[in-house]
Design a protein around this motif. Structure first.
Motif, PDB file in Angstrom:
ATOM      1  N   TRP A   1      -7.072  -0.452   2.262  1.00  0.00           N
ATOM      2  CA  TRP A   1      -6.661  -1.095   3.498  1.00  0.00           C
ATOM      3  C   TRP A   1      -7.201  -0.285   4.667  1.00  0.00           C
TER       4      TRP A   1
ATOM      5  N   ASP B   1       2.703  -3.470  14.377  1.00  0.00           N
ATOM      6  CA  ASP B   1       3.598  -4.271  15.211  1.00  0.00           C
ATOM      7  C   ASP B   1       4.842  -3.477  15.593  1.00  0.00           C
TER       8      ASP B   1
ATOM      9  N   ASP C   1       7.797  -3.950  14.893  1.00  0.00           N
ATOM     10  CA  ASP C   1       8.795  -3.802  13.831  1.00  0.00           C
ATOM     11  C   ASP C   1       8.582  -2.505  13.046  1.00  0.00           C
TER      12      ASP C   1
ATOM     13  N   ARG D   1       6.500  -1.768  10.788  1.00  0.00           N
ATOM     14  CA  ARG D   1       6.135  -1.888   9.370  1.00  0.00           C
ATOM     15  C   ARG D   1       5.020  -2.889   9.102  1.00  0.00           C
ATOM     16  N   THR D   2       4.716  -3.767  10.057  1.00  0.00           N
ATOM     17  CA  THR D   2       3.669  -4.757   9.852  1.00  0.00           C
ATOM     18  C   THR D   2       2.357  -4.242  10.436  1.00  0.00           C
TER      19      THR D   2
ATOM     20  N   TYR E   1      -2.399  -9.444   7.990  1.00  0.00           N
ATOM     21  CA  TYR E   1      -1.251  -8.563   8.122  1.00  0.00           C
ATOM     22  C   TYR E   1      -0.799  -8.095   6.747  1.00  0.00           C
ATOM     23  N   PHE E   2      -0.330  -6.858   6.667  1.00  0.00           N
ATOM     24  CA  PHE E   2       0.224  -6.326   5.434  1.00  0.00           C
ATOM     25  C   PHE E   2       1.404  -5.436   5.763  1.00  0.00           C
ATOM     26  N   ASP E   3       2.300  -5.320   4.790  1.00  0.00           N
ATOM     27  CA  ASP E   3       3.584  -4.665   5.000  1.00  0.00           C
ATOM     28  C   ASP E   3       3.528  -3.208   4.544  1.00  0.00           C
ATOM     29  N   LEU E   4       3.756  -2.300   5.481  1.00  0.00           N
ATOM     30  CA  LEU E   4       3.726  -0.871   5.184  1.00  0.00           C
ATOM     31  C   LEU E   4       4.774  -0.500   4.141  1.00  0.00           C
ATOM     32  N   ALA E   5       5.969  -1.071   4.231  1.00  0.00           N
ATOM     33  CA  ALA E   5       7.026  -0.750   3.268  1.00  0.00           C
ATOM     34  C   ALA E   5       6.622  -1.142   1.847  1.00  0.00           C
ATOM     35  N   GLU E   6       5.956  -2.281   1.703  1.00  0.00           N
ATOM     36  CA  GLU E   6       5.496  -2.684   0.362  1.00  0.00           C
ATOM     37  C   GLU E   6       4.440  -1.721  -0.169  1.00  0.00           C
TER      38      GLU E   6
END
Length: 146
Positions: free
Chosen positions: A47, A53, A55, A57-58, A74-79
């Protein structure tokens, strides 16, 4: 490993703020350089992130899960942080990555190569070609008839 330091978060947030401001004002969105490169040390996933963002995490950037079709989105940092790999490994941050081109060049080179690449020759060629297609003065619209 901490994937995003406070300094990286600040740069990623600043890029997101600049993009949202351009959208709100009807201006051309910036084409920032990737700030961080995350990767799977046991596989092909990579990545390149340019924005975070509010929030916290995005992420926005170029994602390549290793299937031959990298894409912007977009991808989720927490995931990403939750991924557990063999041997107790997780997704890592490339500590030595320094972007030399804007995200659009990495995206175009990835489209051509079928994966995120740091091949200097390909990235340089793509970046030069993109500059030729970009009007020097964005206030003067392109002539639709040539």
């Amino acid at each position: 490993m901490i994937l995003l330091t406070p300094e990286l978060r600040a740069v990623l947030r600043a890029n997101a703020i600049a993009t949202h401001a351009a959208q709100a004002e009807g201006r051309r969105e910036p084409d920032p350089f990737p700030v961080v490169k995350l990767f799977n040390p046991c596989g092909a996933a990579t990545w390149l992130a340019t924005e975070l963002d509010d929030d916290d995490r995005t992420l926005f950037g170029l994602a390549d899960l290793g299937f031959g079709s990298p894409e912007l989105g977009y991808f989720d940092l927490a995931e990403i942080e939750a991924v557990r790999l063999p041997g107790g490994l997780g997704i890592e941050r490339d500590l030595y990555f320094t972007a030399r081109f804007p995200l659009s060049a990495y995206a175009e080179a990835a489209r051509i190569a079928g994966r995120i690449t740091e091949a200097e020759a390909l990235l340089s060629t793509v970046a030069r070609a993109r500059q030729l297609r970009t009007p020097r003065n964005p206030e003067i619209p392109r002539n639709p008839h040539g």
